[in-house]
Design a protein around this motif. Structure first.
Motif, PDB file in Angstrom:
ATOM      1  N   LYS A  30       0.839  -1.205   0.000  1.00 48.19           N
ATOM      2  CA  LYS A  30       0.000   0.000   0.000  1.00 48.19           C
ATOM      3  C   LYS A  30       0.873   1.254   0.000  1.00 48.19           C
ATOM      4  O   LYS A  30       0.620   2.192  -0.757  1.00 48.19           O
ATOM      5  N   GLN A  31       1.926   1.265   0.817  1.00 47.52           N
ATOM      6  CA  GLN A  31       2.830   2.418   0.848  1.00 47.52           C
ATOM      7  C   GLN A  31       3.515   2.617  -0.506  1.00 47.52           C
ATOM      8  O   GLN A  31       3.714   3.747  -0.946  1.00 47.52           O
ATOM      9  N   ILE A  34       0.997   4.243  -2.863  1.00 49.46           N
ATOM     10  CA  ILE A  34       0.866   5.667  -2.545  1.00 49.46           C
ATOM     11  C   ILE A  34       2.093   6.420  -3.055  1.00 49.46           C
ATOM     12  O   ILE A  34       1.986   7.518  -3.610  1.00 49.46           O
ATOM     13  N   GLY A  37       1.846   7.246  -6.672  1.00 51.80           N
ATOM     14  CA  GLY A  37       0.822   8.191  -7.088  1.00 51.80           C
ATOM     15  C   GLY A  37      -0.617   7.815  -6.816  1.00 51.80           C
ATOM     16  O   GLY A  37      -1.514   8.593  -7.147  1.00 51.80           O
ATOM     17  N   PHE A  38      -0.870   6.667  -6.249  1.00 47.96           N
ATOM     18  CA  PHE A  38      -2.245   6.314  -5.905  1.00 47.96           C
ATOM     19  C   PHE A  38      -2.682   7.121  -4.691  1.00 47.96           C
ATOM     20  O   PHE A  38      -1.860   7.423  -3.820  1.00 47.96           O
ATOM     21  N   ASP A  39      -3.960   7.482  -4.635  1.00 50.93           N
ATOM     22  CA  ASP A  39      -4.436   8.082  -3.389  1.00 50.93           C
ATOM     23  C   ASP A  39      -4.714   6.928  -2.420  1.00 50.93           C
ATOM     24  O   ASP A  39      -4.809   5.769  -2.834  1.00 50.93           O
ATOM     25  N   PRO A  40      -4.795   7.210  -1.113  1.00 53.75           N
ATOM     26  CA  PRO A  40      -4.945   6.123  -0.127  1.00 53.75           C
ATOM     27  C   PRO A  40      -6.135   5.204  -0.366  1.00 53.75           C
ATOM     28  O   PRO A  40      -6.025   3.988  -0.169  1.00 53.75           O
ATOM     29  N   ALA A  41      -7.261   5.728  -0.819  1.00 52.68           N
ATOM     30  CA  ALA A  41      -8.427   4.875  -1.066  1.00 52.68           C
ATOM     31  C   ALA A  41      -8.183   3.931  -2.247  1.00 52.68           C
ATOM     32  O   ALA A  41      -8.532   2.750  -2.188  1.00 52.68           O
ATOM     33  N   GLU A  42      -7.591   4.460  -3.321  1.00 54.46           N
ATOM     34  CA  GLU A  42      -7.260   3.609  -4.468  1.00 54.46           C
ATOM     35  C   GLU A  42      -6.240   2.547  -4.081  1.00 54.46           C
ATOM     36  O   GLU A  42      -6.339   1.403  -4.508  1.00 54.46           O
ATOM     37  N   GLU A  44      -5.757   1.224  -1.151  1.00 49.72           N
ATOM     38  CA  GLU A  44      -6.428   0.216  -0.322  1.00 49.72           C
ATOM     39  C   GLU A  44      -7.186  -0.785  -1.202  1.00 49.72           C
ATOM     40  O   GLU A  44      -7.144  -1.997  -0.970  1.00 49.72           O
TER      41      GLU A  44
END
Length: 59
Positions: A30-31, A34, A37-42, A44
């Motif tokens: 997940k880190q 992020i 470039g992914f936002d945290p919801a994407e 997840e």
């Protein structure tokens, strides 16, 4: 057989292991998402897809 994303994650993971190393691979993935470039919801959601794919290979 790995995807390009998995290969990039493994390279990133080896290069960024520090004193705050998290033993949970899903948190590390997940880190990484992020970081690229992914936002945290994407991120997840992508981690959930990744977990499903891993568990499917174990059947």
């Amino acid at each position: 057989m790995y995807s390009n994303m998995t290969d990039n994650f493994l390279i990133y993971d080896r290069e960024h292991r520090g004193t705050d190393y998290d033993p949970d691979i899903y948190n590390r993935y997940k880190q990484f998402l992020i970081f690229i470039g992914f936002d945290p919801a994407e991120a997840e959601l992508e981690v959930a897809y990744f977990m499903n794919a891993v568990f499917d290979t174990m059947d």
